[in-house]
Structure formats: C-alpha cells, structure tokens
Design a protein around this motif. Sequence first.
Motif, short mmCIF file in Angstrom:
data_model
loop_
_atom_site.label_atom_id
_atom_site.label_comp_id
_atom_site.label_asym_id
_atom_site.label_seq_id
_atom_site.Cartn_x
_atom_site.Cartn_y
_atom_site.Cartn_z
N UNK A 64 0.79 -1.23 0.19
CA UNK A 64 0.00 0.17 0.14
C UNK A 64 0.81 1.25 -0.26
N UNK A 65 2.19 1.19 0.92
CA UNK A 65 2.98 2.39 0.72
C UNK A 65 3.94 2.18 1.86
N UNK A 66 5.13 1.64 1.13
CA UNK A 66 6.34 1.25 1.74
C UNK A 66 6.84 2.05 2.95
N UNK A 67 6.53 3.19 2.63
CA UNK A 67 7.05 4.59 3.77
C UNK A 67 6.27 4.21 5.11
N UNK A 68 5.02 3.72 4.80
CA UNK A 68 4.28 3.35 6.20
C UNK A 68 4.86 2.18 6.96
N UNK A 69 5.75 1.20 6.23
CA UNK A 69 6.36 0.15 6.77
C UNK A 69 7.52 0.46 7.24
N UNK A 70 8.15 1.41 6.66
CA UNK A 70 9.49 1.82 7.53
C UNK A 70 9.10 2.56 8.83
N UNK A 71 8.20 3.37 8.83
CA UNK A 71 7.72 4.16 10.11
C UNK A 71 7.36 3.06 11.24
#
Length: 104
Positions: A64-71
């Motif tokens: 969905x959004x890899x940046x959310x996973x990083x956070x």
Amino acid sequence: MLSSSVLAALQEKFSGAEHHEVANALREFHWKLRPSVDERIHLNILHAANDLERVRKLVDLAKKDWRDLIMATEYELKDGKLVQTEWSKEMTRKREAQQNAGNR
C-alpha cells in the motif's frame, strides 16, 4: 528476487515449510522505480515478523505504501518523540557502508 542479505535473514528466522512461504510472500513486494528499496523493506519485514501471518500483513502494508512500513518497523515513540530504533540505526550504517564500497 531476494538479495543475499534477505536470504540470510530469512534462513536465520524461518525454517522448514514456513521458509518457502515467507520467501514467496516477500517476493510480492517489489518497487520497480527503485529496486534498492526492496532489500530494506524485506529486511524490515523479517525483523518485525515472527510468523507467516505477520509477514503477510507487513507485506500488504508495504504494498500500500512502503514508507508506512518503514515508520512502523524502524521508529518508536520515546518520551513523546519519534526516534529511530537501534536496529534501524545499525541497518542504516550497513547500507551506507555498502553504498560507499560500491562507489569506490
């Protein structure tokens, strides 16, 4: 394709029948615009997940959004502030060392 770092982490964390299923789940995330993101995301998922169901949920989040996973996997709240985890700091140092070695 899974990198050698991801394969090593996968072997260390999952064995037997789950190993193959986790590898397949990880392969579901691939970002064509910047393939170097794949290794980071795959390692984050392996670090944060202890079972196949959690791997699948994290892969879905990354898709969905890899940046959310990083956070979700590299940061935590401490005293009301968002700070990078020690694991994440170590991974950042390793990525920078690899980049510097590649630039020589």
